[in-house]
Motif scaffolding. Structure first.
Motif, PDB file in Angstrom:
ATOM      1  N   TYR A 190       0.823  -1.216   0.000  1.00 58.83           N
ATOM      2  CA  TYR A 190       0.000   0.000   0.000  1.00 58.83           C
ATOM      3  C   TYR A 190       0.853   1.259   0.000  1.00 58.83           C
ATOM      4  O   TYR A 190       0.416   2.305  -0.476  1.00 58.83           O
ATOM      5  N   ILE A 191       2.095   1.172   0.465  1.00 60.49           N
ATOM      6  CA  ILE A 191       2.988   2.319   0.338  1.00 60.49           C
ATOM      7  C   ILE A 191       3.370   2.519  -1.134  1.00 60.49           C
ATOM      8  O   ILE A 191       3.518   3.652  -1.600  1.00 60.49           O
ATOM      9  N   CYS A 192       3.466   1.411  -1.884  1.00 53.73           N
ATOM     10  CA  CYS A 192       3.695   1.526  -3.336  1.00 53.73           C
ATOM     11  C   CYS A 192       2.520   2.234  -4.000  1.00 53.73           C
ATOM     12  O   CYS A 192       2.701   3.052  -4.907  1.00 53.73           O
ATOM     13  N   VAL A 193       1.310   1.917  -3.540  1.00 48.59           N
ATOM     14  CA  VAL A 193       0.116   2.585  -4.062  1.00 48.59           C
ATOM     15  C   VAL A 193       0.205   4.084  -3.814  1.00 48.59           C
ATOM     16  O   VAL A 193      -0.046   4.901  -4.705  1.00 48.59           O
ATOM     17  N   LEU A 194       0.587   4.459  -2.587  1.00 49.03           N
ATOM     18  CA  LEU A 194       0.651   5.866  -2.220  1.00 49.03           C
ATOM     19  C   LEU A 194       1.761   6.588  -2.975  1.00 49.03           C
ATOM     20  O   LEU A 194       1.608   7.737  -3.379  1.00 49.03           O
ATOM     21  N   PHE A 195       2.888   5.902  -3.187  1.00 47.73           N
ATOM     22  CA  PHE A 195       3.971   6.503  -3.968  1.00 47.73           C
ATOM     23  C   PHE A 195       3.515   6.722  -5.407  1.00 47.73           C
ATOM     24  O   PHE A 195       3.770   7.764  -6.011  1.00 47.73           O
ATOM     25  N   CYS A 196       2.804   5.718  -5.949  1.00 46.74           N
ATOM     26  CA  CYS A 196       2.272   5.828  -7.313  1.00 46.74           C
ATOM     27  C   CYS A 196       1.270   6.974  -7.390  1.00 46.74           C
ATOM     28  O   CYS A 196       1.258   7.753  -8.342  1.00 46.74           O
ATOM     29  N   PHE A 197       0.434   7.073  -6.377  1.00 46.56           N
ATOM     30  CA  PHE A 197      -0.569   8.137  -6.284  1.00 46.56           C
ATOM     31  C   PHE A 197       0.103   9.501  -6.267  1.00 46.56           C
ATOM     32  O   PHE A 197      -0.358  10.457  -6.886  1.00 46.56           O
ATOM     33  N   PHE A 198       1.217   9.587  -5.559  1.00 45.39           N
ATOM     34  CA  PHE A 198       1.969  10.834  -5.432  1.00 45.39           C
ATOM     35  C   PHE A 198       2.676  11.195  -6.735  1.00 45.39           C
ATOM     36  O   PHE A 198       2.617  12.337  -7.196  1.00 45.39           O
ATOM     37  N   SER A 199       3.348  10.216  -7.336  1.00 51.29           N
ATOM     38  CA  SER A 199       4.213  10.506  -8.475  1.00 51.29           C
ATOM     39  C   SER A 199       3.489  10.597  -9.811  1.00 51.29           C
ATOM     40  O   SER A 199       3.913  11.338 -10.703  1.00 51.29           O
ATOM     41  N   CYS A 235       5.905  17.469   1.786  1.00 56.37           N
ATOM     42  CA  CYS A 235       7.269  17.373   2.321  1.00 56.37           C
ATOM     43  C   CYS A 235       7.307  16.369   3.475  1.00 56.37           C
ATOM     44  O   CYS A 235       8.201  15.510   3.533  1.00 56.37           O
ATOM     45  N   ASN A 236       6.342  16.454   4.372  1.00 56.51           N
ATOM     46  CA  ASN A 236       6.284  15.528   5.508  1.00 56.51           C
ATOM     47  C   ASN A 236       5.999  14.102   5.061  1.00 56.51           C
ATOM     48  O   ASN A 236       6.489  13.139   5.667  1.00 56.51           O
ATOM     49  N   MET A 237       5.224  13.959   3.983  1.00 60.01           N
ATOM     50  CA  MET A 237       4.913  12.627   3.479  1.00 60.01           C
ATOM     51  C   MET A 237       6.164  11.941   2.933  1.00 60.01           C
ATOM     52  O   MET A 237       6.384  10.746   3.151  1.00 60.01           O
ATOM     53  N   LYS A 239       9.151  12.515   3.990  1.00 58.15           N
ATOM     54  CA  LYS A 239      10.001  12.220   5.149  1.00 58.15           C
ATOM     55  C   LYS A 239       9.635  10.895   5.821  1.00 58.15           C
ATOM     56  O   LYS A 239      10.490  10.251   6.433  1.00 58.15           O
ATOM     57  N   VAL A 240       8.364  10.503   5.738  1.00 60.02           N
ATOM     58  CA  VAL A 240       7.938   9.245   6.373  1.00 60.02           C
ATOM     59  C   VAL A 240       7.735   8.150   5.324  1.00 60.02           C
ATOM     60  O   VAL A 240       6.998   7.181   5.548  1.00 60.02           O
ATOM     61  N   ASP A 241       8.405   8.305   4.169  1.00 62.09           N
ATOM     62  CA  ASP A 241       8.383   7.294   3.098  1.00 62.09           C
ATOM     63  C   ASP A 241       6.965   6.949   2.639  1.00 62.09           C
ATOM     64  O   ASP A 241       6.624   5.779   2.428  1.00 62.09           O
ATOM     65  N   PHE A 242       6.129   7.975   2.524  1.00 63.68           N
ATOM     66  CA  PHE A 242       4.792   7.857   1.940  1.00 63.68           C
ATOM     67  C   PHE A 242       3.833   6.998   2.767  1.00 63.68           C
ATOM     68  O   PHE A 242       2.833   6.511   2.248  1.00 63.68           O
ATOM     69  N   ASN A 243       4.130   6.845   4.043  1.00 59.29           N
ATOM     70  CA  ASN A 243       3.227   6.099   4.922  1.00 59.29           C
ATOM     71  C   ASN A 243       2.223   7.077   5.540  1.00 59.29           C
ATOM     72  O   ASN A 243       2.512   7.734   6.538  1.00 59.29           O
ATOM     73  N   ILE A 244       1.040   7.169   4.952  1.00 57.25           N
ATOM     74  CA  ILE A 244       0.074   8.178   5.398  1.00 57.25           C
ATOM     75  C   ILE A 244      -0.509   7.867   6.772  1.00 57.25           C
ATOM     76  O   ILE A 244      -1.220   8.697   7.337  1.00 57.25           O
ATOM     77  N   PHE A 245      -0.212   6.691   7.292  1.00 55.43           N
ATOM     78  CA  PHE A 245      -0.684   6.341   8.635  1.00 55.43           C
ATOM     79  C   PHE A 245       0.325   6.748   9.715  1.00 55.43           C
ATOM     80  O   PHE A 245       0.078   6.544  10.898  1.00 55.43           O
ATOM     81  N   HIS A 246       1.440   7.323   9.301  1.00 57.71           N
ATOM     82  CA  HIS A 246       2.474   7.719  10.264  1.00 57.71           C
ATOM     83  C   HIS A 246       1.932   8.829  11.176  1.00 57.71           C
ATOM     84  O   HIS A 246       1.302   9.782  10.695  1.00 57.71           O
ATOM     85  N   PRO A 247       2.188   8.733  12.496  1.00 58.39           N
ATOM     86  CA  PRO A 247       1.664   9.738  13.450  1.00 58.39           C
ATOM     87  C   PRO A 247       2.071  11.174  13.127  1.00 58.39           C
ATOM     88  O   PRO A 247       1.313  12.109  13.400  1.00 58.39           O
ATOM     89  N   ASN A 248       3.247  11.363  12.531  1.00 58.08           N
ATOM     90  CA  ASN A 248       3.706  12.728  12.231  1.00 58.08           C
ATOM     91  C   ASN A 248       2.806  13.442  11.227  1.00 58.08           C
ATOM     92  O   ASN A 248       2.745  14.674  11.211  1.00 58.08           O
ATOM     93  N   LEU A 249       2.095  12.672  10.409  1.00 53.39           N
ATOM     94  CA  LEU A 249       1.220  13.289   9.410  1.00 53.39           C
ATOM     95  C   LEU A 249      -0.144  13.658   9.993  1.00 53.39           C
ATOM     96  O   LEU A 249      -0.938  14.328   9.340  1.00 53.39           O
ATOM     97  N   GLN A 250      -0.410  13.220  11.211  1.00 51.26           N
ATOM     98  CA  GLN A 250      -1.691  13.512  11.839  1.00 51.26           C
ATOM     99  C   GLN A 250      -1.643  14.782  12.691  1.00 51.26           C
ATOM    100  O   GLN A 250      -2.658  15.232  13.214  1.00 51.26           O
ATOM    101  N   LYS A 251      -0.442  15.348  12.831  1.00 52.22           N
ATOM    102  CA  LYS A 251      -0.276  16.527  13.684  1.00 52.22           C
ATOM    103  C   LYS A 251      -0.553  17.818  12.908  1.00 52.22           C
ATOM    104  O   LYS A 251      -0.238  17.917  11.726  1.00 52.22           O
ATOM    105  N   LYS A 252      -1.108  18.801  13.594  1.00 51.21           N
ATOM    106  CA  LYS A 252      -1.312  20.117  12.995  1.00 51.21           C
ATOM    107  C   LYS A 252       0.027  20.848  12.932  1.00 51.21           C
ATOM    108  O   LYS A 252       0.798  20.830  13.886  1.00 51.21           O
ATOM    109  N   SER A 253       0.311  21.484  11.806  1.00 54.98           N
ATOM    110  CA  SER A 253       1.574  22.198  11.643  1.00 54.98           C
ATOM    111  C   SER A 253       1.547  23.516  12.417  1.00 54.98           C
ATOM    112  O   SER A 253       0.766  24.416  12.104  1.00 54.98           O
ATOM    113  N   THR A 254       2.410  23.611  13.421  1.00 54.62           N
ATOM    114  CA  THR A 254       2.461  24.835  14.228  1.00 54.62           C
ATOM    115  C   THR A 254       3.150  25.980  13.482  1.00 54.62           C
ATOM    116  O   THR A 254       2.963  27.148  13.831  1.00 54.62           O
TER     117      THR A 254
END
Length: 269
Positions: A190-199, A235-237, A239-254
């Motif tokens: 599914y990370i391949c799917v997300l990378f494909c979706f991105f690129s 940019c954050n995506m 950084k976490v190798d396109f894993n949209i379930f990564h906790p860092n992507l759920q945080k609001k950008s201060t």
């Protein structure tokens, strides 16, 4: 500010004469947007969509309903001579999306984004007094990019509710089912799917939007400050190798307010 924080921040950077109208537009957009997640029966959703369809008709008939957002929207329409068609496209597209099914392909998702996110940008350009074909082209591509990113960002939320709306053609290409996203199986696939979706669909659309920047009137730039939030997420995506379930992507950008201010100061998008 509560339901569309990024849109709220971007609206603060618009010229004073357009700011109140932009708030009304963003508030209006949140009503049909939230209907899907607030109903248990489609019939209820259709009734609420019909209310807003009739409200827009009444606004353009100079007889707005006694509803705070509708009243402010009527003032915005009168002040900036906004095009009725874009409001109707937003409502119609949100109504089609009441069905709980994944997008069949990326083209279907782009159509949805064009008739919702891009329509918002077209209306924002009208509030800024911009009627320019290059600005419209940029708005179309930026809106599509926003729609694709919104679909990505919402995937963890929807997966927790046993739903996945990512385009089926890309998922099938990599042998990933909706169940894999819901249960977190086959992470590499599914990370391949997300990378494909991105690129494939996202990067070209976003690149095209930026390619118009030298032709777009400077007056139109405030309508496109939403690209700051897009840049931040993409940019954050990476950084976490396109894993949209990564906790860092759920945080609001201060730092988003500061980045928006810098972009407005540089007068670019």
């Amino acid at each position: 500010r509560k339901r569309d924080y990024e849109g709220f921040l971007c609206s603060l950077l618009l010229p004073a004469e357009s700011r109140t109208s932009a708030f009304a537009l963003r508030a209006f957009n949140m009503y049909p947007f939230q209907i899907k997640d607030s109903i248990t029966q489609k019939t209820t959703g259709l009734m609420r969509m019909q209310f807003w369809r009739e409200a827009v008709e009444s606004i353009y008939g100079d007889n707005p309903p006694h509803q705070p957002v509708a009243t402010e929207l009527w003032r915005a329409v009168k002040r900036h001579n906004l095009t009725k068609m874009w409001f109707m496209k937003i409502i119609d597209e949100r109504e089609k999306n009441l069905d709980d099914r994944a997008y069949r392909n990326i083209q279907e998702l782009e159509t949805y984004a064009e008739n919702t996110q891009s329509a918002l940008l077209y209306l924002t350009l009208e509030m800024l007094g911009v009627r320019d074909i290059h600005a419209d082209h940029a708005a179309s591509h930026i809106g599509k990019a926003q729609g694709i990113v919104t679909c990505l960002r919402a995937t963890p939320y929807h997966s927790a509710r046993q739903k996945v709306f990512l385009p089926m053609d890309i998922c099938m290409l990599h042998g990933v089912s909706q169940e894999d996203f819901i249960r977190g199986k086959q992470e590499k696939n599914y990370i391949c799917v997300l990378f494909c979706f991105f690129s494939l669909p996202l990067y070209p659309v976003y690149f095209q939007a930026r390619s118009f920047s030298k032709k777009v009137p400077v007056k139109a730039y405030p309508a496109f400050f939403s690209t700051v939030a897009l840049d931040d997420y993409l940019c954050n995506m990476r950084k976490v190798d396109f894993n949209i379930f990564h906790p860092n992507l759920q945080k609001k950008s201060t730092l988003l307010p500061l980045r928006l201010y810098i972009r407005s100061w540089k007068k670019t998008y």
